[in-house]
Design a protein around this motif. Structure first.
Motif, PDB file in Angstrom:
ATOM      1  N   ASP A  68       0.884  -1.403   0.220  1.00  0.00           N
ATOM      2  CA  ASP A  68      -0.030  -0.098  -0.077  1.00  0.00           C
ATOM      3  C   ASP A  68       0.671   1.209   0.284  1.00  0.00           C
ATOM      4  N   TYR A  71       2.175   1.756  -3.489  1.00  0.00           N
ATOM      5  CA  TYR A  71       1.250   2.452  -4.497  1.00  0.00           C
ATOM      6  C   TYR A  71       0.956   3.864  -4.100  1.00  0.00           C
ATOM      7  N   ARG A  72       1.094   4.276  -3.036  1.00  0.00           N
ATOM      8  CA  ARG A  72       0.787   5.626  -2.447  1.00  0.00           C
ATOM      9  C   ARG A  72       2.094   6.374  -3.035  1.00  0.00           C
ATOM     10  N   VAL A 278      -7.530   9.749  -3.732  1.00  0.00           N
ATOM     11  CA  VAL A 278      -7.298   8.452  -3.949  1.00  0.00           C
ATOM     12  C   VAL A 278      -6.795   7.751  -2.628  1.00  0.00           C
ATOM     13  N   ARG A 279      -7.864   6.816  -2.208  1.00  0.00           N
ATOM     14  CA  ARG A 279      -7.493   5.984  -0.753  1.00  0.00           C
ATOM     15  C   ARG A 279      -7.024   4.676  -1.390  1.00  0.00           C
ATOM     16  N   ILE A 280      -6.031   4.150  -0.670  1.00  0.00           N
ATOM     17  CA  ILE A 280      -5.346   3.099  -1.075  1.00  0.00           C
ATOM     18  C   ILE A 280      -5.324   1.833   0.296  1.00  0.00           C
ATOM     19  N   GLY A 281      -5.956   0.710  -0.130  1.00  0.00           N
ATOM     20  CA  GLY A 281      -5.946  -0.308   0.850  1.00  0.00           C
ATOM     21  C   GLY A 281      -6.162   0.299   2.230  1.00  0.00           C
ATOM     22  N   GLU A 283      -5.335   2.637   3.776  1.00  0.00           N
ATOM     23  CA  GLU A 283      -5.851   3.970   4.211  1.00  0.00           C
ATOM     24  C   GLU A 283      -7.106   4.306   4.395  1.00  0.00           C
ATOM     25  N   ASN A 284      -8.037   3.323   3.950  1.00  0.00           N
ATOM     26  CA  ASN A 284      -9.469   3.345   3.935  1.00  0.00           C
ATOM     27  C   ASN A 284      -9.823   3.066   5.565  1.00  0.00           C
ATOM     28  N   SER A 293      -9.097  -0.172  -3.283  1.00  0.00           N
ATOM     29  CA  SER A 293      -8.440   1.285  -3.546  1.00  0.00           C
ATOM     30  C   SER A 293      -9.818   2.154  -4.407  1.00  0.00           C
ATOM     31  N   THR A 313      -6.278  -2.916  -4.865  1.00  0.00           N
ATOM     32  CA  THR A 313      -4.949  -2.106  -4.871  1.00  0.00           C
ATOM     33  C   THR A 313      -4.275  -2.135  -6.303  1.00  0.00           C
ATOM     34  N   TYR A 317      -3.569   3.038 -11.895  1.00  0.00           N
ATOM     35  CA  TYR A 317      -4.107   4.410 -11.226  1.00  0.00           C
ATOM     36  C   TYR A 317      -3.915   5.640 -12.235  1.00  0.00           C
TER      37      TYR A 317
END
Length: 337
Positions: A68, A71-72, A278-281, A283-284, A293, A313, A317
């Motif tokens: 995650d 990806y961020r 954008v919210r990833i994994g 982070e939600n 995501s 995820t 993107y």
């Protein structure tokens, strides 16, 4: 280790993993991405990325996949959201501009966005509290039966058939429609009650009973579906991505079905300088979406409602962000018109 090369290696791992679903090894990176260094150097870079928590080795695989956090960093390094191709823009324009009313617009929006991204598309209805009355129509169906139609500035059309307490003629009904329209046009739906009362106060006594019934009906139509709600499409895409949800896909489907979680999440998401959120994994904040995501952006006059996608995820993107933003812009244009 070179910082630019570290980011380039991370970018290559993300892109390859998104494309292949397979863990990415150093040899494949050297062959496909022409990084200008040896496999041994890339292995050292990958070891450093893993130590930073940006990539990880799944099980006993020699390859690596993004975390995650990886990806961020990748998403944050996307300097600008690229525009869609001309054919994609034409497809969006032609499909959305052919819609008949707000429900049709919402339905077309999610179907189109789901097709563009191969993910689940969601869109919040425009907040009716911000909407105003655009048009009113009364249609005489029988001497004492009237179709009442209310159209808001968001494009939403609400209608109902009512029985009025006494027969009414076409001319009288037309006069009442014009009376209500002149009093209520531009009025916020949230404050219609007081304006209806003011309009009724000046209706001639001979038409008052019919006018009362019509006014009450308008108040009811203005209050329909004021609560937040959303429409979605493409849940079948999740079923084809079960390998991206190693724990279980169930909580993701439950969050979509209940809608409350998704509506709350969309409302909380804040757009960045590129006009997307954008919210990833993990982070939600909702545990059921820890393997998913969400990419979203606001639309409409005040951008208070959101349109976006939900997927694993492991998603594309850059293209997803571009599609979401483009569809939101067309959606805003249509509603503003």
């Amino acid at each position: 280790m070179s910082e630019p090369r570290r980011l380039e290696v991370l970018r290559a791992i993300v892109e390859d993993y998104v494309h292949s679903r397979e863990p990415v090894g150093s040899k494949a990176l050297v062959e496909r991405h022409h990084l200008g260094v040896s496999s041994a150097t890339i292995r050292n870079d990958m070891a450093a990325l893993e130590e930073e928590g940006l990539i990880t080795a799944p099980h006993t695989s020699a390859g690596r996949i993004p975390t995650d956090k990886g990806y961020r960093l990748f998403v944050d390094r996307i300097s600008d959201v690229k525009p869609l191709s001309a054919p994609e823009r034409r497809a969006i324009s032609s499909l959305l501009e052919g819609a008949d009313d707000l429900d049709d617009v919402m339905d077309r929006t999610v179907r189109l966005l789901s097709q563009l991204t191969n993910q689940v598309a969601v869109v919040q209805y425009p907040h009716l509290g911000n909407a105003k009355i655009r048009h009113i129509e009364f249609v005489l169906l029988a001497p004492a039966q009237v179709l009442v139609v209310l159209i808001s500035t968001t494009g939403r059309v609400e209608q109902r058939v009512i029985t009025v307490p006494e027969p009414v003629t076409e001319p009288d009904l037309s006069d009442l429609r014009q009376h209500f329209l002149s009093s209520l046009a531009g009025t916020p739906l949230s404050s219609i009650t007081g304006h209806v009362a003011e309009a009724l106060a000046t209706v001639p006594a001979a038409r008052r009973r019919v006018a009362d019934a019509l006014g009450h009906s308008l108040e009811l139509l203005a209050g329909i579906n004021r609560e937040d709600r959303m429409v979605m499409a493409g849940t079948a895409n999740l079923a084809r991505s079960t390998v991206d949800f190693p724990l279980t896909i169930g909580p993701v489907l439950e969050a979509l079905e209940e809608q409350v979680v998704m509506l709350r999440l969309l409302s909380e998401m804040e757009q960045d300088a590129r006009g997307v959120a954008v919210r990833i994994g993990r982070e939600n904040p909702y545990g059921g979406l820890s393997e998913a995501s969400v990419v979203a952006t606001g639309y409409g006059p005040d951008a208070s409602a959101k349109v976006g996608i939900l997927g694993p995820t492991r998603m594309d993107y850059p293209n997803t962000m571009a599609a979401v933003r483009a569809v939101a812009r067309y959606l805003s244009r249509i509603l503003n018109n």
